[in-house]
Design a protein around this motif. Sequence first.
Motif, PDB file in Angstrom:
ATOM      1  N   ASP A  72      48.896 -15.020 -16.915  1.00 31.79           N
ATOM      2  CA  ASP A  72      48.176 -15.069 -18.186  1.00 31.79           C
ATOM      3  C   ASP A  72      46.842 -14.342 -18.055  1.00 31.79           C
ATOM      4  O   ASP A  72      46.306 -14.184 -16.950  1.00 31.79           O
ATOM      5  CB  ASP A  72      47.921 -16.520 -18.602  1.00 31.79           C
ATOM      6  CG  ASP A  72      49.201 -17.241 -18.976  1.00 31.79           C
ATOM      7  OD1 ASP A  72      49.994 -16.661 -19.739  1.00 31.79           O
ATOM      8  OD2 ASP A  72      49.407 -18.371 -18.501  1.00 31.79           O
ATOM      9  N   PRO A  73      46.250 -13.909 -19.170  1.00 35.44           N
ATOM     10  CA  PRO A  73      44.929 -13.271 -19.114  1.00 35.44           C
ATOM     11  C   PRO A  73      43.893 -14.194 -18.492  1.00 35.44           C
ATOM     12  O   PRO A  73      43.971 -15.418 -18.633  1.00 35.44           O
ATOM     13  CB  PRO A  73      44.618 -12.975 -20.585  1.00 35.44           C
ATOM     14  CG  PRO A  73      45.942 -12.941 -21.264  1.00 35.44           C
ATOM     15  CD  PRO A  73      46.797 -13.947 -20.543  1.00 35.44           C
ATOM     16  N   PHE A  74      42.908 -13.600 -17.831  1.00 37.87           N
ATOM     17  CA  PHE A  74      41.912 -14.395 -17.123  1.00 37.87           C
ATOM     18  C   PHE A  74      41.214 -15.418 -18.021  1.00 37.87           C
ATOM     19  O   PHE A  74      41.069 -16.580 -17.606  1.00 37.87           O
ATOM     20  CB  PHE A  74      40.865 -13.488 -16.449  1.00 37.87           C
ATOM     21  CG  PHE A  74      39.753 -14.278 -15.824  1.00 37.87           C
ATOM     22  CD1 PHE A  74      39.914 -14.854 -14.577  1.00 37.87           C
ATOM     23  CD2 PHE A  74      38.549 -14.484 -16.498  1.00 37.87           C
ATOM     24  CE1 PHE A  74      38.913 -15.626 -14.012  1.00 37.87           C
ATOM     25  CE2 PHE A  74      37.532 -15.247 -15.937  1.00 37.87           C
ATOM     26  CZ  PHE A  74      37.719 -15.825 -14.678  1.00 37.87           C
ATOM     27  N   PRO A  75      40.743 -15.050 -19.233  1.00 38.70           N
ATOM     28  CA  PRO A  75      40.038 -16.066 -20.031  1.00 38.70           C
ATOM     29  C   PRO A  75      40.870 -17.317 -20.281  1.00 38.70           C
ATOM     30  O   PRO A  75      40.344 -18.437 -20.241  1.00 38.70           O
ATOM     31  CB  PRO A  75      39.717 -15.328 -21.338  1.00 38.70           C
ATOM     32  CG  PRO A  75      39.652 -13.882 -20.933  1.00 38.70           C
ATOM     33  CD  PRO A  75      40.719 -13.726 -19.895  1.00 38.70           C
ATOM     34  N   ARG A  76      42.174 -17.144 -20.527  1.00 39.82           N
ATOM     35  CA  ARG A  76      43.025 -18.306 -20.778  1.00 39.82           C
ATOM     36  C   ARG A  76      43.146 -19.166 -19.521  1.00 39.82           C
ATOM     37  O   ARG A  76      43.036 -20.401 -19.571  1.00 39.82           O
ATOM     38  CB  ARG A  76      44.405 -17.869 -21.244  1.00 39.82           C
ATOM     39  CG  ARG A  76      45.330 -19.030 -21.615  1.00 39.82           C
ATOM     40  CD  ARG A  76      46.714 -18.548 -21.966  1.00 39.82           C
ATOM     41  NE  ARG A  76      46.668 -17.544 -23.020  1.00 39.82           N
ATOM     42  CZ  ARG A  76      47.714 -16.785 -23.364  1.00 39.82           C
ATOM     43  NH1 ARG A  76      48.873 -16.936 -22.738  1.00 39.82           N
ATOM     44  NH2 ARG A  76      47.604 -15.896 -24.329  1.00 39.82           N
ATOM     45  N   VAL A  77      43.368 -18.516 -18.364  1.00 49.72           N
ATOM     46  CA  VAL A  77      43.524 -19.262 -17.120  1.00 49.72           C
ATOM     47  C   VAL A  77      42.221 -19.983 -16.770  1.00 49.72           C
ATOM     48  O   VAL A  77      42.219 -21.151 -16.368  1.00 49.72           O
ATOM     49  CB  VAL A  77      43.955 -18.327 -15.970  1.00 49.72           C
ATOM     50  CG1 VAL A  77      44.022 -19.106 -14.653  1.00 49.72           C
ATOM     51  CG2 VAL A  77      45.312 -17.696 -16.272  1.00 49.72           C
ATOM     52  N   ALA A  78      41.076 -19.280 -16.918  1.00 53.81           N
ATOM     53  CA  ALA A  78      39.782 -19.887 -16.588  1.00 53.81           C
ATOM     54  C   ALA A  78      39.479 -21.065 -17.506  1.00 53.81           C
ATOM     55  O   ALA A  78      38.986 -22.110 -17.048  1.00 53.81           O
ATOM     56  CB  ALA A  78      38.686 -18.842 -16.678  1.00 53.81           C
ATOM     57  N   GLU A  79      39.771 -20.928 -18.791  1.00 53.67           N
ATOM     58  CA  GLU A  79      39.540 -22.043 -19.717  1.00 53.67           C
ATOM     59  C   GLU A  79      40.429 -23.235 -19.369  1.00 53.67           C
ATOM     60  O   GLU A  79      39.974 -24.390 -19.393  1.00 53.67           O
ATOM     61  CB  GLU A  79      39.805 -21.576 -21.150  1.00 53.67           C
ATOM     62  CG  GLU A  79      38.724 -20.654 -21.705  1.00 53.67           C
ATOM     63  CD  GLU A  79      39.081 -20.119 -23.082  1.00 53.67           C
ATOM     64  OE1 GLU A  79      40.165 -20.489 -23.597  1.00 53.67           O
ATOM     65  OE2 GLU A  79      38.296 -19.320 -23.622  1.00 53.67           O
ATOM     66  N   ASP A  80      41.690 -22.949 -19.042  1.00 58.18           N
ATOM     67  CA  ASP A  80      42.601 -24.034 -18.655  1.00 58.18           C
ATOM     68  C   ASP A  80      42.113 -24.714 -17.379  1.00 58.18           C
ATOM     69  O   ASP A  80      42.198 -25.944 -17.239  1.00 58.18           O
ATOM     70  CB  ASP A  80      44.012 -23.494 -18.453  1.00 58.18           C
ATOM     71  CG  ASP A  80      44.688 -23.098 -19.761  1.00 58.18           C
ATOM     72  OD1 ASP A  80      44.158 -23.443 -20.839  1.00 58.18           O
ATOM     73  OD2 ASP A  80      45.743 -22.436 -19.702  1.00 58.18           O
ATOM     74  N   PHE A  81      41.609 -23.910 -16.441  1.00 57.67           N
ATOM     75  CA  PHE A  81      41.113 -24.488 -15.186  1.00 57.67           C
ATOM     76  C   PHE A  81      39.917 -25.407 -15.443  1.00 57.67           C
ATOM     77  O   PHE A  81      39.870 -26.534 -14.931  1.00 57.67           O
ATOM     78  CB  PHE A  81      40.723 -23.381 -14.209  1.00 57.67           C
ATOM     79  CG  PHE A  81      39.929 -23.871 -13.030  1.00 57.67           C
ATOM     80  CD1 PHE A  81      40.518 -24.695 -12.076  1.00 57.67           C
ATOM     81  CD2 PHE A  81      38.586 -23.535 -12.888  1.00 57.67           C
ATOM     82  CE1 PHE A  81      39.789 -25.168 -11.002  1.00 57.67           C
ATOM     83  CE2 PHE A  81      37.852 -24.011 -11.815  1.00 57.67           C
ATOM     84  CZ  PHE A  81      38.452 -24.828 -10.869  1.00 57.67           C
ATOM     85  N   LEU A  82      38.957 -24.948 -16.227  1.00 55.39           N
ATOM     86  CA  LEU A  82      37.770 -25.768 -16.485  1.00 55.39           C
ATOM     87  C   LEU A  82      38.129 -27.030 -17.263  1.00 55.39           C
ATOM     88  O   LEU A  82      37.535 -28.092 -17.046  1.00 55.39           O
ATOM     89  CB  LEU A  82      36.721 -24.945 -17.233  1.00 55.39           C
ATOM     90  CG  LEU A  82      36.117 -23.780 -16.427  1.00 55.39           C
ATOM     91  CD1 LEU A  82      35.179 -22.954 -17.294  1.00 55.39           C
ATOM     92  CD2 LEU A  82      35.379 -24.301 -15.196  1.00 55.39           C
ATOM     93  N   GLN A  83      39.120 -26.927 -18.150  1.00 53.57           N
ATOM     94  CA  GLN A  83      39.578 -28.119 -18.857  1.00 53.57           C
ATOM     95  C   GLN A  83      40.273 -29.071 -17.884  1.00 53.57           C
ATOM     96  O   GLN A  83      40.109 -30.295 -17.968  1.00 53.57           O
ATOM     97  CB  GLN A  83      40.523 -27.728 -19.994  1.00 53.57           C
ATOM     98  CG  GLN A  83      40.956 -28.896 -20.865  1.00 53.57           C
ATOM     99  CD  GLN A  83      41.773 -28.455 -22.064  1.00 53.57           C
ATOM    100  OE1 GLN A  83      42.121 -27.283 -22.202  1.00 53.57           O
ATOM    101  NE2 GLN A  83      42.079 -29.386 -22.952  1.00 53.57           N
TER     102      GLN A  83
END
Length: 325
Positions: free
Chosen positions: A76-87
């Motif tokens: 997945d694109p980085f912003p989606r993965v990073a947001e999922d990780f922080l959540q």
Amino acid sequence: MNYIVLDLEWNQSKTDTEKSPELAFEIIEIGAVMLNDTCVMIHEFNRLVKPEVYKEMNQVTSRLVHLEMQELQRGDPFPRVAEDFLQWCGSEEYLFCTWGAMDLTELQRNMQFYNMTPMSDGPIAFLDVQKLFSLAYEDGKSRRALEYAVDKLGIEKDIPFHRAFGDAYYTAKLLKVIARQHGEVMGYLSYDVFHLPQSREQEIRARFENYTKYISREFESREDAFRDGEVTSSKCYLCHKNLKKKVKWFTPNGRHYYCVAYCEKHGYLKAKIRVRKSGEGRVYIVKTTKFIFPEDAARLKNRSVLVKRQNARQKHTNNHNPEIG
């Protein structure tokens, strides 16, 4: 409080001419393990990131992490993965833990590249498990490879190394052993300074068992930094008295500065300043202070005298050879 044990894999350009000036290292995988306050694993995170900057795999990266570009294209694109990780990290209080000091910096750099909301407006405290391993089992200065540490502590190797989740998994196992066998080192926090302190109130002043660390806000220049009283002070961190310097600030190399002060109650104190570049010509200061033996103070005094003589000789040479410089 939970521990978020994080590991990243990243790719870079195959040649210097293709390197992006804004993003030298593009994250291609995020792996993490969540531990509770007794270091028991309670959750896992493992995601691939679809590359947008470097569409070819660097040979060294490919050899180390055993990933092909075709596999990454399914991420997945980085912003989606990073947001999922922080959540996934959750709303409970947590502390990041990494093997080495680069992961949080590169995570924030990638987030900045994509104009994401910053994780913090200042430094982030974390546990550098690589440093903790050295403090607990070696000299406190050496920095070993992850697999070396796993072998030394006799931890079972049941999944591959050099993938984000695998390295986070082993780092978490190491942290659990360190906490059980040498809990005294768990208080040695490190600080990621991708976002520096924005004010004097945000500056880091951390005290550990046998030394203190101060991380300043930004200054326009080295000269501005050394005009600041907090930067150049030499205060006893045990009785909080301002101390008279026995050896004034000097530098043997233009990067590290030293001074020696004396506390009548606690003895000689050495302060060391490292001048770091922050961006757009600005600088910040990292200062450590610790108590030393009288013979160490004498050696530093002799060193300062030698540096002063060398500077005087160089100045004399330049005055008599105006073409120099």
